[in-house]
Design a protein around this motif. Structure first.
Motif, PDB file in Angstrom:
ATOM      1  N   SER A  42       0.825  -1.179  -0.029  1.00 40.88           N
ATOM      2  CA  SER A  42       0.170  -0.270   0.011  1.00 40.88           C
ATOM      3  C   SER A  42       0.634   1.716  -0.067  1.00 40.88           C
ATOM      4  O   SER A  42       2.166   1.460   0.571  1.00 40.88           O
ATOM      5  N   SER A  61      -1.529  -5.742  -1.376  1.00 43.34           N
ATOM      6  CA  SER A  61      -2.350  -4.788  -1.472  1.00 43.34           C
ATOM      7  C   SER A  61      -2.431  -4.753  -3.212  1.00 43.34           C
ATOM      8  O   SER A  61      -1.330  -4.171  -3.504  1.00 43.34           O
ATOM      9  N   THR A  62      -3.591  -4.644  -3.662  1.00 41.54           N
ATOM     10  CA  THR A  62      -3.233  -4.185  -4.834  1.00 41.54           C
ATOM     11  C   THR A  62      -3.453  -2.753  -5.165  1.00 41.54           C
ATOM     12  O   THR A  62      -3.511  -1.994  -6.304  1.00 41.54           O
ATOM     13  N   GLU A  63      -4.052  -1.601  -4.450  1.00 43.55           N
ATOM     14  CA  GLU A  63      -3.841  -0.235  -4.340  1.00 43.55           C
ATOM     15  C   GLU A  63      -2.949   0.387  -5.136  1.00 43.55           C
ATOM     16  O   GLU A  63      -3.715   1.158  -6.002  1.00 43.55           O
ATOM     17  N   THR A  64      -1.844   0.377  -5.033  1.00 44.37           N
ATOM     18  CA  THR A  64      -0.382   0.232  -5.723  1.00 44.37           C
ATOM     19  C   THR A  64      -0.711   0.565  -7.707  1.00 44.37           C
ATOM     20  O   THR A  64      -0.874   1.206  -8.100  1.00 44.37           O
ATOM     21  N   LEU A  65      -1.386  -0.777  -7.216  1.00 43.04           N
ATOM     22  CA  LEU A  65      -0.939  -0.840  -8.769  1.00 43.04           C
ATOM     23  C   LEU A  65      -2.436  -0.210  -9.789  1.00 43.04           C
ATOM     24  O   LEU A  65      -2.389   0.227 -10.853  1.00 43.04           O
ATOM     25  N   SER A  66      -3.501  -0.718  -9.416  1.00 43.96           N
ATOM     26  CA  SER A  66      -4.844   0.130  -9.348  1.00 43.96           C
ATOM     27  C   SER A  66      -4.303   1.330  -9.931  1.00 43.96           C
ATOM     28  O   SER A  66      -4.752   1.944 -10.762  1.00 43.96           O
ATOM     29  N   GLY A  67      -3.890   2.592  -9.066  1.00 38.20           N
ATOM     30  CA  GLY A  67      -3.643   3.251  -8.993  1.00 38.20           C
ATOM     31  C   GLY A  67      -2.926   3.828  -9.584  1.00 38.20           C
ATOM     32  O   GLY A  67      -3.400   4.876 -10.789  1.00 38.20           O
ATOM     33  N   LEU A  98      -2.520   1.759 -12.884  1.00 41.32           N
ATOM     34  CA  LEU A  98      -3.243   1.238 -13.822  1.00 41.32           C
ATOM     35  C   LEU A  98      -4.303   2.750 -14.272  1.00 41.32           C
ATOM     36  O   LEU A  98      -4.870   2.741 -15.320  1.00 41.32           O
ATOM     37  N   SER A  99      -4.498   4.090 -13.455  1.00 37.20           N
ATOM     38  CA  SER A  99      -5.756   4.909 -13.362  1.00 37.20           C
ATOM     39  C   SER A  99      -5.391   5.749 -13.882  1.00 37.20           C
ATOM     40  O   SER A  99      -5.895   6.592 -14.419  1.00 37.20           O
TER      41      SER A  99
END
Lengths: 265, 358
Positions: free
Chosen positions: A31, A48-54, A56-57
């Protein structure tokens, strides 16, 4: 004793290569807050996938990914279209200057991409190709051709010419002999060359950054935003770029070993 | 079935200092088995490949049957071929390998199956049809290559050293089998080998080649017994033919050093000239006792071969090979006496090495 030393050496090299990849993966799946902790934990404590999804978006990443994919696939097709016949010729025909030609092919890789890109940018500006995926595709094809030619040549050398001759004796045209006899045997090697090309294109950043402004490929996009992006973004970007390369090596391991086992005469 | 007619075939390779084949003309009759034999580099494989359509001659022509095929590609020549490296397709099963030629010629499926089964049975491959070549032994791969070649029922069968990659025992077995099969299907066959024993055993006729030319062509016994030149005599037969010079004196007789041996009367017209005498090792009579008309020689090497004893003896300045009966008792440095029946002797011009007509 020597065996032991060799093993230590191998382990050391592997660690040296693997450590950054591990750290990047770790960071990409942490995170945003845990990245700022000190000392950083060396095992995943709070996946957490928060970093990756952040990542990607964020702006331009998806578009860059699509561009990278398009450039990569087009480069593969173009490089095979030109490189395969060249590789076949190098493997089958004794022509004047074959040895220098092979050496020359490798030498082109010695030319820095920056040196290549600036005049290319000029040409592309005048022809209207600048800032398109086509421009990057052309550059990547040029970069990939030497390896495509040499790899496919090694693959074709491994199929004996007598097999093609036999096919022709038994009624096949030269094209049929190639399609029915040579291609099935060369396919794994050609696939390896294709993936090799794709990963090269996926990872190439300098030329892509110089030749585009808006139509950025993923690495170029990451590079251009690197200086003013948060730490988490950089790790996620690094991870997204390294994964295809790793997948390639995992899938192609067997074929690559086969390929490097064959010698080019 | 078709005959093969080759006319004045010339082929040279770029960078080669001489012609690979030099104006070769040759006829193979319908159903005949002709073997091209010679040392490596004599042009035998080049000649075969020109018949196959895998090489284009610089000049000359190739006829198969009544058709001039010189400018036709390999696939339009209706020939079949067995390659030295077998050249079977590793990604296809034995069944597809054998049936490849039929499939390419668009033969109906049931007929392909039937003919592949027949060819496989002929070559003891029936149990291996669904295996890949990598699961076969070298001998079996060779059988696949032969089956693939005979199944297409081409007018002409070409074979390029098909036995050279097999070990000695297997080669001997398969040689006889090959002869039986080819005789059975009766195809016109051109066969290349560097092995003189193979050439003698297989061919209806044997063409001995050297430096891009046919040195002699004839039945196996004819070329063995009456070599057209010194090269053919030394190339065919193990051991090779013995050669030694002798002076023809009146009588006629042959003087070898201080000794004189009888000569065929027809040699009289060469009186006063030196000729090269050629005689086969098994045609030399050998004795431990001196007798009239026998030449004294010293034994150098004794090699028992089971069926006979091979002696290397010294006659004056010349080394000769003599095949003695297995019971012949001698040892190195012993003296023996040799005699050759005048009718078994062949005579050659010492300068041109060509046979003299006697």
């Amino acid at each position: 004793m020597r065996r032991f030393a060799l093993q230590v050496f191998c382990v050391a090299i592997s660690l040296f290569m693997a450590a950054p990849i591990y750290l990047i993966t770790l960071a990409a799946f942490s995170s945003r807050e845990s990245l700022n902790e000190f000392p950083l934990p060396l095992v995943p404590t709070d996946p957490s996938t928060e970093t990756l999804s952040g990542f990607l978006s964020s702006t331009g990443v998806i578009a860059g990914g699509v561009n990278s994919l398009m450039v990569g696939l087009n480069t593969v097709v173009l490089a095979l279209l030109i490189g395969l016949p060249a590789g076949y010729a190098v493997a089958r025909y004794a022509f004047r200057g074959r040895q220098p030609y092979q050496l020359f092919l490798l030498l082109t890789r010695a030319l820095p991409i920056v040196v290549l890109s600036v005049p290319l940018a000029r040409i592309f500006l005048t022809t209207g190709l600048y800032d398109t995926t086509y421009a990057v595709t052309l550059l990547h094809t040029a970069l990939a051709l030497p390896t495509t030619v040499l790899i496919t040549a090694a693959v074709f050398v491994a199929v004996s010419p007598e097999q093609e001759e036999a096919a022709q004796i038994f009624g096949a045209s030269p094209v049929q002999a190639f399609v029915r006899i040579v291609m099935p045997q060369a396919l794994p090697g050609i696939a390896a060359a294709a993936v090799f090309t794709f990963v090269m294109s996926w990872n190439e950043v300098l030329g892509a950054a110089i030749l585009t402004l808006n139509q950025r490929t993923l690495p170029a996009q990451v590079l251009s935003t690197l200086s003013f992006s948060p730490l988490a973004y950089r790790f996620a970007g690094g991870f997204a770029l390294v994964v295809p390369a790793l997948l390639f090596i995992a899938i192609m391991r067997k074929y690559l070993l086969n390929m490097w086992g064959t010698t080019l005469k | 079935m078709s005959r093969i007619v080759l006319r004045n075939l010339v082929k040279s390779y770029p960078g080669g200092d001489r012609r690979a084949t030099d104006e070769i003309s040759l006829e193979v009759a319908d159903g005949e088995f002709v073997v091209l034999v010679g040392p490596s580099g004599c042009g035998k494989t080049t000649l075969l490949r020109m018949v196959a359509g895998l090489e284009t001659p610089d000049s000359g022509s190739v006829h198969i049957g009544d058709t001039d095929v010189t400018s036709l590609s390999a696939r339009d020549r209706r020939v079949s071929m067995v390659f030295q490296s077998y050249a079977i397709f590793p990604h296809m099963k034995v069944r597809q390998n054998i049936g490849f030629g039929l499939m390419m010629r668009k033969v109906p499926r049931p007929e392909i199956d039937r003919r592949v089964a027949d060819a496989a049975a002929m070559l003891d491959l029936s149990d291996y049809l669904d295996r890949f070549p990598s699961q076969l032994s070298g001998g079996q791969r060779q059988r696949v290559a032969v089956a693939r070649a005979i199944v297409v029922d081409a007018g002409v069968l070409l074979m390029d050293e098909p036995l050279s990659n097999l070990d000695a025992l297997l080669r001997l077995q398969f040689r006889a089998e090959l002869k039986r099969i080819v005789h059975q299907i009766g195809t016109t066959t051109l066969y290349v080998t560097h092995d003189q024993a193979e050439a003698m055993s297989l061919g209806d006729r044997v063409a001995v080649m050297r430096d891009g030319r046919v040195a002699q062509i004839g039945g196996p016994l004819e070329v063995y017994d009456s070599p057209a030149d010194r090269f053919v005599g030394s190339f065919l037969g193990a051991p090779p033919m013995n050669f030694f010079p002798a002076l023809v004196s009146d009588g006629p007789a042959l003087s070898v050093g201080a000794l004189s041996i009888p000569a065929p009367s027809s040699l009289a017209r060469f009186a006063g000239r030196t000729v090269l005498v050629g005689v086969r090792a098994e045609k030399l009579a050998v004795s431990t006792d001196a007798a009239d008309g026998f030449l004294p020689a010293t034994v150098e090497v004794v090699e028992p071969t089971g069926a006979s004893v091979l002696l290397t003896v010294r006659l004056g300045d010349h080394e000769l090979k003599v095949q003695a009966p297995p019971t012949f008792d001698t040892r190195p440095e012993a003296s023996v006496w040799l005699r050759a029946d005048p009718s078994t002797m062949r005579f050659y011009d010492p300068e041109t090495s060509l046979a003299l007509t006697v």
